[in-house]
Motif scaffolding. Structure first.
Motif, PDB file in Angstrom:
ATOM      1  N   SER A  14       0.811  -1.219   0.000  1.00 27.12           N
ATOM      2  CA  SER A  14       0.000   0.000   0.000  1.00 27.12           C
ATOM      3  C   SER A  14       0.848   1.274   0.000  1.00 27.12           C
ATOM      4  O   SER A  14       0.314   2.364  -0.163  1.00 27.12           O
ATOM      5  N   GLU A  15       2.149   1.123   0.211  1.00 23.26           N
ATOM      6  CA  GLU A  15       3.049   2.271   0.102  1.00 23.26           C
ATOM      7  C   GLU A  15       4.455   1.779  -0.179  1.00 23.26           C
ATOM      8  O   GLU A  15       4.814   0.653   0.165  1.00 23.26           O
ATOM      9  N   VAL A  16       5.226   2.617  -0.853  1.00 19.24           N
ATOM     10  CA  VAL A  16       6.623   2.306  -1.137  1.00 19.24           C
ATOM     11  C   VAL A  16       7.479   3.462  -0.653  1.00 19.24           C
ATOM     12  O   VAL A  16       7.051   4.612  -0.645  1.00 19.24           O
ATOM     13  N   SER A  17       8.691   3.138  -0.244  1.00 17.72           N
ATOM     14  CA  SER A  17       9.656   4.156   0.179  1.00 17.72           C
ATOM     15  C   SER A  17      10.512   4.529  -1.015  1.00 17.72           C
ATOM     16  O   SER A  17      11.013   3.660  -1.727  1.00 17.72           O
ATOM     17  N   LEU A  18      10.677   5.806  -1.211  1.00 17.92           N
ATOM     18  CA  LEU A  18      11.493   6.309  -2.312  1.00 17.92           C
ATOM     19  C   LEU A  18      12.685   7.066  -1.762  1.00 17.92           C
ATOM     20  O   LEU A  18      12.578   7.775  -0.765  1.00 17.92           O
ATOM     21  N   VAL A  19      13.814   6.894  -2.410  1.00 19.06           N
ATOM     22  CA  VAL A  19      15.026   7.632  -2.068  1.00 19.06           C
ATOM     23  C   VAL A  19      15.443   8.371  -3.324  1.00 19.06           C
ATOM     24  O   VAL A  19      15.697   7.764  -4.361  1.00 19.06           O
TER      25      VAL A  19
END
Length: 124
Positions: A14-19
């Motif tokens: 339901s969510e992804v971490s972006l860098v």
């Protein structure tokens, strides 16, 4: 065609971490992106399969509650998307998706993977 089963697989993410690198220097910026499965890629086939009287099951890698990618809601003017959003059977199937590990692919006439940003993480 009654009694034939179709499996639609949606993501559990339901969510992804972006860098992302900052424009100046070597620092990075971390943030999360709300995501999930693409509504049209699930709802449109779901409506067609139900019209053809297939028994449609919804599954996800983890099972349980799944999330529609909020960015795809703007593409839901299609009548099949609207019908799915107001269909309590569809809503329940998405809220209580079956775990992929509990299923046997041989029990289904076809398997469809719904796309979306979450799928790029979940369907590796």
């Amino acid at each position: 065609m009654t009694g034939m089963r179709i499996l639609i697989v949606v993501t559990s993410i339901s969510e992804v971490s972006l860098v992302e690198p900052e424009s100046h220097g070597s620092n990075t910026h971390h943030h999360t992106l709300d995501c999930g499965w693409n509504l049209p890629s699930c709802a449109i086939p779901y409506g067609i399969f139900r019209f053809l009287e297939y028994d449609v099951w919804i599954a996800s890698p983890a099972g349980g509650s799944t999330t529609i990618d909020p960015a795809t809601l703007r593409f839901c003017s299609n009548h099949k998307c609207q019908a799915a959003l107001s269909d309590p059977v569809f809503q329940s199937a998405c809220e209580h998706s079956r775990s992929l590990s509990s299923l046997d692919g041989g029990d289904f006439k076809a398997v469809l993977f719904a796309d979306g940003i979450g799928a790029t993480v979940d369907f590796r």
